[in-house]
Design a protein around this motif. Structure first.
Motif, short mmCIF file in Angstrom:
data_model
loop_
_atom_site.label_atom_id
_atom_site.label_comp_id
_atom_site.label_asym_id
_atom_site.label_seq_id
_atom_site.Cartn_x
_atom_site.Cartn_y
_atom_site.Cartn_z
N MET A 3 0.85 -1.18 0.00
CA MET A 3 0.00 0.00 0.00
C MET A 3 0.89 1.24 0.00
O MET A 3 1.85 1.33 0.74
CB MET A 3 -0.89 -0.03 1.24
CG MET A 3 -1.71 1.21 1.40
SD MET A 3 -2.71 1.24 2.91
CE MET A 3 -3.62 -0.25 2.77
N ALA A 4 0.56 2.17 -0.82
CA ALA A 4 1.34 3.40 -0.92
C ALA A 4 1.10 4.28 0.30
O ALA A 4 0.11 4.17 1.00
CB ALA A 4 0.95 4.16 -2.18
N LYS A 5 2.05 5.16 0.56
CA LYS A 5 1.94 6.04 1.73
C LYS A 5 0.73 6.97 1.59
O LYS A 5 0.07 7.27 2.56
CB LYS A 5 3.22 6.84 1.89
CG LYS A 5 3.26 7.63 3.15
CD LYS A 5 4.66 8.11 3.42
CE LYS A 5 4.76 8.83 4.73
NZ LYS A 5 4.82 7.97 5.87
N ARG A 6 0.42 7.40 0.40
CA ARG A 6 -0.73 8.28 0.19
C ARG A 6 -2.04 7.57 0.52
O ARG A 6 -2.92 8.14 1.14
CB ARG A 6 -0.75 8.76 -1.26
CG ARG A 6 -1.88 9.71 -1.56
CD ARG A 6 -1.77 10.25 -2.98
NE ARG A 6 -2.88 11.10 -3.27
CZ ARG A 6 -3.98 10.70 -3.88
NH1 ARG A 6 -4.12 9.44 -4.23
NH2 ARG A 6 -4.96 11.53 -4.12
N ASP A 7 -2.17 6.32 0.12
CA ASP A 7 -3.38 5.58 0.40
C ASP A 7 -3.57 5.37 1.90
O ASP A 7 -4.68 5.41 2.40
CB ASP A 7 -3.36 4.21 -0.30
CG ASP A 7 -3.41 4.34 -1.80
OD1 ASP A 7 -3.92 5.37 -2.29
OD2 ASP A 7 -2.93 3.43 -2.48
N LYS A 8 -2.48 5.16 2.61
CA LYS A 8 -2.56 4.95 4.05
C LYS A 8 -3.03 6.22 4.75
O LYS A 8 -3.83 6.18 5.67
CB LYS A 8 -1.20 4.52 4.58
CG LYS A 8 -1.21 4.10 6.01
CD LYS A 8 0.15 3.57 6.41
CE LYS A 8 0.14 3.09 7.84
NZ LYS A 8 1.44 2.61 8.26
N SER A 9 -2.55 7.38 4.29
CA SER A 9 -2.97 8.63 4.92
C SER A 9 -4.43 8.94 4.62
O SER A 9 -5.13 9.52 5.46
CB SER A 9 -2.08 9.79 4.47
OG SER A 9 -2.25 10.04 3.09
N VAL A 10 -4.93 8.54 3.47
CA VAL A 10 -6.33 8.76 3.13
C VAL A 10 -7.21 7.88 4.02
O VAL A 10 -8.28 8.29 4.45
CB VAL A 10 -6.58 8.47 1.64
CG1 VAL A 10 -8.06 8.41 1.32
CG2 VAL A 10 -5.91 9.52 0.78
N ASP A 15 -9.60 -3.25 8.07
CA ASP A 15 -9.98 -4.08 6.93
C ASP A 15 -9.00 -3.95 5.77
O ASP A 15 -8.75 -4.92 5.06
CB ASP A 15 -11.39 -3.73 6.45
CG ASP A 15 -12.46 -4.18 7.42
OD1 ASP A 15 -12.16 -5.06 8.27
OD2 ASP A 15 -13.59 -3.67 7.33
N SER A 16 -8.45 -2.77 5.59
CA SER A 16 -7.53 -2.57 4.47
C SER A 16 -6.17 -3.22 4.73
O SER A 16 -5.46 -3.55 3.79
CB SER A 16 -7.34 -1.09 4.20
OG SER A 16 -6.60 -0.49 5.24
N LYS A 17 -5.82 -3.40 5.99
CA LYS A 17 -4.54 -4.03 6.32
C LYS A 17 -4.57 -5.52 6.03
O LYS A 17 -3.54 -6.12 5.75
CB LYS A 17 -4.20 -3.78 7.78
CG LYS A 17 -3.75 -2.37 8.05
CD LYS A 17 -3.40 -2.18 9.50
CE LYS A 17 -2.04 -2.76 9.75
NZ LYS A 17 -1.54 -2.47 11.10
N SER A 18 -5.74 -6.14 6.12
CA SER A 18 -5.80 -7.59 5.89
C SER A 18 -6.27 -7.94 4.50
O SER A 18 -6.44 -7.18 3.64
CB SER A 18 -6.73 -8.23 6.89
OG SER A 18 -8.01 -7.66 6.83
#
Length: 58
Positions: free
Chosen positions: A1-8, A55-58
């Protein structure tokens, strides 16, 4: 996952926590009713943000 997606994904969690703290602050003013319901609504936003992050982490 990109850093931008994680911040969103963390944005609703952050806004929910800040709104919850602001609602607690409003409890001690003349707008205590707005503070109660604002805290409840912001806690819900924070919870849904946390759920989507997990949910996005798994």
């Amino acid at each position: 996952m990109a850093k931008r997606d994680k911040s969103v994904l963390l944005l609703p969690l952050l806004l929910g926590v800040v709104g919850f703290i602001a609602g607690i602050g409003l409890l001690f003013t003349e707008s205590w009713l707005i503070g109660i319901f604002g805290s409840i609504a912001s806690a819900g936003v924070a919870f849904k943000g946390y759920q989507s992050y997990v949910d996005s982490k798994s």
